[in-house]
Motif scaffolding. Sequence first.
Motif, PDB file in Angstrom:
ATOM      1  N   SER A  50       0.179   7.678   4.152  1.00  0.00           N
ATOM      2  CA  SER A  50       0.330   6.921   2.906  1.00  0.00           C
ATOM      3  C   SER A  50      -0.341   5.555   2.983  1.00  0.00           C
ATOM      4  O   SER A  50      -0.829   5.035   1.985  1.00  0.00           O
ATOM      5  N   GLY A  55      -1.044  12.318   0.652  1.00  0.00           N
ATOM      6  CA  GLY A  55      -0.509  10.959   0.531  1.00  0.00           C
ATOM      7  C   GLY A  55       1.001  10.901   0.554  1.00  0.00           C
ATOM      8  O   GLY A  55       1.576   9.826   0.534  1.00  0.00           O
ATOM      9  N   GLU A  56       1.657  12.052   0.593  1.00  0.00           N
ATOM     10  CA  GLU A  56       3.118  12.044   0.650  1.00  0.00           C
ATOM     11  C   GLU A  56       3.627  11.983   2.081  1.00  0.00           C
ATOM     12  O   GLU A  56       4.826  11.932   2.307  1.00  0.00           O
ATOM     13  N   VAL A  58       0.842  -1.199   0.000  1.00  0.00           N
ATOM     14  CA  VAL A  58       0.000   0.000   0.000  1.00  0.00           C
ATOM     15  C   VAL A  58       0.878   1.250   0.000  1.00  0.00           C
ATOM     16  O   VAL A  58       0.671   2.189  -0.765  1.00  0.00           O
ATOM     17  N   MET A  59       1.905   1.220   0.841  1.00  0.00           N
ATOM     18  CA  MET A  59       2.724   2.425   0.989  1.00  0.00           C
ATOM     19  C   MET A  59       3.537   2.750  -0.260  1.00  0.00           C
ATOM     20  O   MET A  59       3.612   3.909  -0.661  1.00  0.00           O
ATOM     21  N   ASN A  70       2.853   2.122  -3.208  1.00  0.00           N
ATOM     22  CA  ASN A  70       1.973   2.546  -4.291  1.00  0.00           C
ATOM     23  C   ASN A  70       1.225   3.835  -3.979  1.00  0.00           C
ATOM     24  O   ASN A  70       0.323   4.227  -4.715  1.00  0.00           O
ATOM     25  N   SER A  71       1.622   4.483  -2.903  1.00  0.00           N
ATOM     26  CA  SER A  71       0.993   5.755  -2.529  1.00  0.00           C
ATOM     27  C   SER A  71       1.865   6.899  -3.059  1.00  0.00           C
ATOM     28  O   SER A  71       2.970   6.667  -3.551  1.00  0.00           O
ATOM     29  N   PRO A  72       1.385   8.121  -2.953  1.00  0.00           N
ATOM     30  CA  PRO A  72       2.237   9.263  -3.309  1.00  0.00           C
ATOM     31  C   PRO A  72       3.556   9.267  -2.530  1.00  0.00           C
ATOM     32  O   PRO A  72       4.590   9.672  -3.060  1.00  0.00           O
ATOM     33  N   TRP A  73       3.508   8.783  -1.303  1.00  0.00           N
ATOM     34  CA  TRP A  73       4.750   8.681  -0.516  1.00  0.00           C
ATOM     35  C   TRP A  73       5.743   7.748  -1.202  1.00  0.00           C
ATOM     36  O   TRP A  73       6.929   8.061  -1.332  1.00  0.00           O
ATOM     37  N   ARG A  90       5.844   7.065  -4.266  1.00  0.00           N
ATOM     38  CA  ARG A  90       6.276   7.704  -5.513  1.00  0.00           C
ATOM     39  C   ARG A  90       7.453   8.630  -5.241  1.00  0.00           C
ATOM     40  O   ARG A  90       8.417   8.662  -6.014  1.00  0.00           O
ATOM     41  N   TRP A 119      -6.172  10.009   0.800  1.00  0.00           N
ATOM     42  CA  TRP A 119      -5.575  10.822  -0.258  1.00  0.00           C
ATOM     43  C   TRP A 119      -6.113  10.553  -1.660  1.00  0.00           C
ATOM     44  O   TRP A 119      -5.755  11.235  -2.610  1.00  0.00           O
TER      45      TRP A 119
END
Lengths: 331, 284
Positions: free
Chosen positions: B137, B131-132, A174-175, A177-180, A182, B143
């Motif tokens: 996240s 989400g960053e 999950v993490m 594939n999150s914006p984080w 990325r 998000w």
Amino acid sequence: MDILFIIQQTLSATLGVNAIIFALAAIGLNMHFGYTGLLNFGQAGFLAIGAYSVAVPVISFGISLWVAFLIGIFNSILFALLLGVPTLRLRADYLAIVTIAAAEIVRQIARSATFRDFLGGSDGITGKFASEFFDLNPFKQGLTTPILRFSGNDLWVVITGWILVALITFIMWVMVNSPWGRVMRAIREDEDAVRSLGKNVYLYKMQSLIIGGVIGSIAGFVYALSRQSVQPDNYGTALTFFAYTVLILGGAARVFAPIVGAMIFWFLIVFIEQVLRAGVTSNIIPDWLIGVNQVGQIRFMLMGLGLMLLMIFRPQGIFGDKKELALDAKA
Amino acid sequence: MQKHNSGADFALTTSQTPGSSKPDPILIADKIARQFGGLTAVNVDHVEIQRGSITALIGPNGAGKTTFFNLLTGYDSPNSGTWSFNGKALNGIPPHKVARLGMVRTFQLTKALYRLTVMENMLLGARGQKGESVLRSAFPWIWRSQEAAIQEKATAILKNFKLIEKQDDFAAALSGGQRKLLEMARALMVEPEMVMLDEPMAGVNPALKQSLLEHIKELRNEGKTVLFVEHDMDMVHEISDWVIVMAQGQIIAEGTPATVMGNSQVIEAYLGAHHDTDLTSEGA
Ligand SMILES: Nc1ncnc2c1ncn2[C@@H]1O[C@H](COP(=O)(O)OP(=O)(O)OP(=O)(O)O)[C@@H](O)[C@H]1O
Ligand SMILES: [Mg+2]
């Protein structure tokens, strides 16, 4: 040659305690190396910290095992900060050098005579520090089938261990594939570009180092619990490189790679060993070629050969995408 | 070629001398010096960039343009000097904070994030993403809606830059010119007040160049400030309101494109260098 015995030994190792330990260690490295591009060559240090952190508080200070787990996580965060604060602002190679040295320092301190009373010196720690965990085991009789066999304790470690691996893998999935995630992958590609977009790269790298390190220390928990002992020399540089092998075998930056990599790694090691051993004892492999005592070494040679072939014919690992790997050349 | 809009008008009334003051400067730099060993790469006494204008920074190879960009955006620190953006002093401010203040740059050597897709490159640019954060996240429902909004915005910009068909390709699969476009498009995702482009046109084919020029003009129409480094004089002529010329680390001239390009000092700075290499061995 007892084929069923070979199958039983091999399968039990494929799903066994060691596969869990290496899967966890490699999940941590996947966070560091696969997703963020951090070269951590000291993963063994995180495992050692995890292992000692469960053994020492329970044995020397009579603290509950469950509290010891928290101590272990706290210590691994501390270790990550210690490594990261001075190096994460510098070029990637500095982290590599510092981590490899720091892990060795941890091991040397653990085995030193000075702290023998607490850490057990080079003999390590053996004792009943894991009782609270094994008391909960509902499967004390273990598992014995023709193809799979675990002792009562091992079965309990295996069941809880794989559940833990699944849980951590799911959260990682999950993490990343999150914006984080990325941002992490972007840092792996080019830090300066990420900075130019307003992201605090240093903070993200620190988070990666901590998360991967904590997962490494959880691998250390499993290592210590399963053996009910901690031996300092088990946490040498070789452990880190085996964990990298597992990761690359599966394919870096793939969320399932550590699991599959660890299974294949232990499948191969035990399968090769069992076949060689059976071959030698039944005189199918002549004595002048391989003696019984050489089997242990030769399985690693064959393993190395196999890895070389893998890197030649499938450099991206089992799960990796060859196209993606080729992009690494920065064409 | 004379444009009539707020960004360009200042050019008519501003003194065309190095270091001249502008009616509404967004960026002011003072006494900036950067030495590499014995070499003084940048030695800028005073410079102001007019808000809402397109300003070109030109000069021969090795003039110090990229180094000056690096200094202004926090990628390098000067040996001395002060500079401010929107009135805020930027000394010692790290690059990511400079970007957050609204000054976003691109790089001469394009920094596309190769193993991210074109779309991911774009999404990364957006600011204030929930989400960053590491804690949020793991909970996508927090998000997801913001992500969708960002994606919509990225899609619009990618369409504008003719990269929309490539959105699912890895950035590494783009051509050099397309990567330049992507880098600029990605910088726009940050919603900067000022964009600093280091040779945005290098390696871009003529047809694409024309559309890139339109994008840059569009930025000015939106009220953004553009400072760009470029070697192609036709391009500089076509879009810039103001031109600043650097040579050997110093600003030797500034003014409107027409004036600057007729300036004998500028011609000498450019051609002199070539004459030197061709004829005599060493220049000044
Ligand atoms: N990191 C560095 N170390 C030493 N010297 C440097 C460094 N960066 C730049 N220089 C020197 O500073 C001078 C200015 O370089 P800079 O890259 O800023 O020029 P430029 O105007 O951008 O040139 P170009 O148009 O070719 O891109 C050059 O002489 C260069 O060799
Ligand atoms: Mg340059």
